[in-house]
Design an enzyme around this catalytic site. Structure first.
Site, PDB file in Angstrom:
ATOM      1  N   HIS A 100       0.684  -1.312  -0.031  1.00 49.89           N
ATOM      2  CA  HIS A 100      -0.133   0.047   0.126  1.00 49.89           C
ATOM      3  C   HIS A 100       0.774   1.274   0.040  1.00 49.89           C
ATOM      4  O   HIS A 100       1.607   1.303   0.764  1.00 49.89           O
ATOM      5  CB  HIS A 100      -0.912  -0.097   1.250  1.00 49.89           C
ATOM      6  CG  HIS A 100      -1.984  -0.912   1.221  1.00 49.89           C
ATOM      7  ND1 HIS A 100      -3.117  -0.949   0.457  1.00 49.89           N
ATOM      8  CD2 HIS A 100      -2.150  -2.076   1.889  1.00 49.89           C
ATOM      9  CE1 HIS A 100      -3.741  -2.190   0.622  1.00 49.89           C
ATOM     10  NE2 HIS A 100      -3.229  -2.825   1.555  1.00 49.89           N
ATOM     11  N   CYS A 136      -0.453   1.937  -5.256  1.00 50.65           N
ATOM     12  CA  CYS A 136      -1.196   3.351  -5.650  1.00 50.65           C
ATOM     13  C   CYS A 136      -0.121   4.330  -5.788  1.00 50.65           C
ATOM     14  O   CYS A 136       0.718   4.488  -4.998  1.00 50.65           O
ATOM     15  CB  CYS A 136      -2.086   3.602  -4.695  1.00 50.65           C
ATOM     16  SG  CYS A 136      -3.454   2.435  -4.443  1.00 50.65           S
TER      17      CYS A 136
END
Length: 396
Positions: free
Chosen positions: A167, A209
């Site tokens: 993440h 991301c």
């Protein structure tokens, strides 16, 4: 009749001399170099390493474990041995109580391929996966007690594939929900590696991301980077498995691994071919590539230059007894060059050992004398041929 027969014999001898003069057969050094270096590229590397990092933990991040294990399987299949692979993994999925298939990790809903298997070697497990350990691994600043299996023993002839997943956000990647590594941290670590001669080229790949922001701060040479998504853009999972109950792989890594399945150890597929295969519609994000720091054309840079085993070897000339040789400083011990005299007497075990080394003086002298010998042989052959032709013409 006898003169005619003699003339034919001389003409045959002339032809043999001409073939000998023009053949220019390669030297033993050239033959050996050609054999071991027949797959050489312009990279100049002699060994490949892979650093695979899953920065997440917990069951709901199953897909990140599958990402790293899928890449681990690929580099092993293409020839990089476990001794040259550093795998950083929380490793809390395969034996998780919620795993309906204990001891297994799958990256597709059909569950045809178990990525965990019996041959997985996790080097940094659980809470060992930290930012500090990752930076120390790259820069070589590890504690003396750390075993060789947890060290990145690279040098200036090493190509390194660095893969990271987890993440992240704008210029950061979370490590196990407790800390973060920034784009500046990785950039500075790579610069330390370059200054310490710990790599020849680096291929950096990240799936998270806003992944492309993670290589925006790189400034060291010979680095090629690619990521799964642009700034302000998410990196999505590919598919769920209803039996497992969570997503099993990320979209970007899925399509990269799917492309890699068509590559073997001898494939001539370039990294440009890989980048051209990116489809933002299928991936559901816009992968990026940064190549301004990379010195080679992407079209001539093979994927196996980073993700495959290396078959070429360096060939050094044999050093005569009594010669002085110098060993350059290694990446792990940046001390001054060491000189050594090859003994002319046998060792205490009664066996003489032939030591090889790369000495610039002996190598240059060998090439100079080899060129002079070839030149002398050529002109001597021409003189002999001209003399024989003149003699045969006079006899006729």
């Amino acid at each position: 009749m006898r003169i005619q027969h003699l003339s034919r014999s001389l003409l045959f001898a002339i032809a043999c001399l001409l073939a000998w003069a023009c053949g220019q057969s390669p030297s033993q050094h050239d033959q050996v170099s050609g054999f071991f270096g027949r797959h050489n590229t312009t990279s100049g590397h002699t060994n490949n390493w892979a650093v695979l990092v899953c920065a997440s933990r917990y069951w709901f991040n199953y897909r990140h474990m599958a990402n790293a294990l899928g890449m681990y399987r690929t580099v092993k299949r293409l020839g990089i041995p476990d001794s040259n692979i550093i795998l950083m993994l929380a490793d809390d999925v395969a034996c998780n109580p919620r795993n309906k298939f204990p001891g297994s990790v799958y990256a597709k809903a059909g569950r045809h391929l178990d990525l965990y298997g019996e041959n997985i070697e996790v080097d940094y497990r659980g809470y060992e996966v930290t930012v500090e350990n990752f930076i120390r691994l790259l820069t070589g600043r590890v504690d003396p007690s750390i075993p060789r299996s947890k060290r990145l023993l690279t040098d200036d002839r090493s190509n390194i594939f660095v893969y990271m997943t987890g993440h992240g956000g704008n210029e950061f990647l979370k490590f196990q929900d407790s800390e973060e590594i920034s784009a500046f941290d990785i950039a500075d670590a790579f610069e330390q590696m370059w200054q310490k001669k710990r790599y020849n080229e680096i291929f950096f790949m990240i799936d998270t991301c806003q992944a492309n922001t993670m290589f925006s701060k790189f400034y060291s040479p010979n680095i090629l980077a690619t990521g799964s998504s642009e700034i302000e853009e998410n990196s999505y999972s590919h598919e769920n498995d209803n039996d497992i109950g969570v997503s099993v792989i990320d979209s970007y890594t899925h399509f990269v691994l799917d492309y890699m399945e068509g590559i073997n150890k001898t494939s001539q597929v370039s990294v440009q071919d890989l980048f051209s295969s990116y489809d933002p519609i299928k991936i559901r994000s816009h992968p990026g590539v940064r190549s301004d720091l990379f010195r080679r054309p992407l079209e001539s840079t093979l994927i196996t230059d980073f993700l495959g085993g290396v078959s070429q070897a360096e060939v050094f000339p044999v050093v005569e007894e009594g010669a002085i040789i110098s060993f350059p400083a290694s990446a792990q011990d940046p001390a001054q060059d060491v000189q050594m005299v090859i003994p002319s007497e046998p060792s205490s075990h009664g066996q003489e050992r032939n030591l090889t080394a790369a000495t610039s003086i002996s190598e240059q002298d060998g090439r100079i004398w080899d060129g002079r010998w070839k030149e002398l042989r050529k002109w001597t052959s021409i003189l002999i041929i001209c003399s024989l032709v003149g003699w045969v013409s006079f006899v006729k």
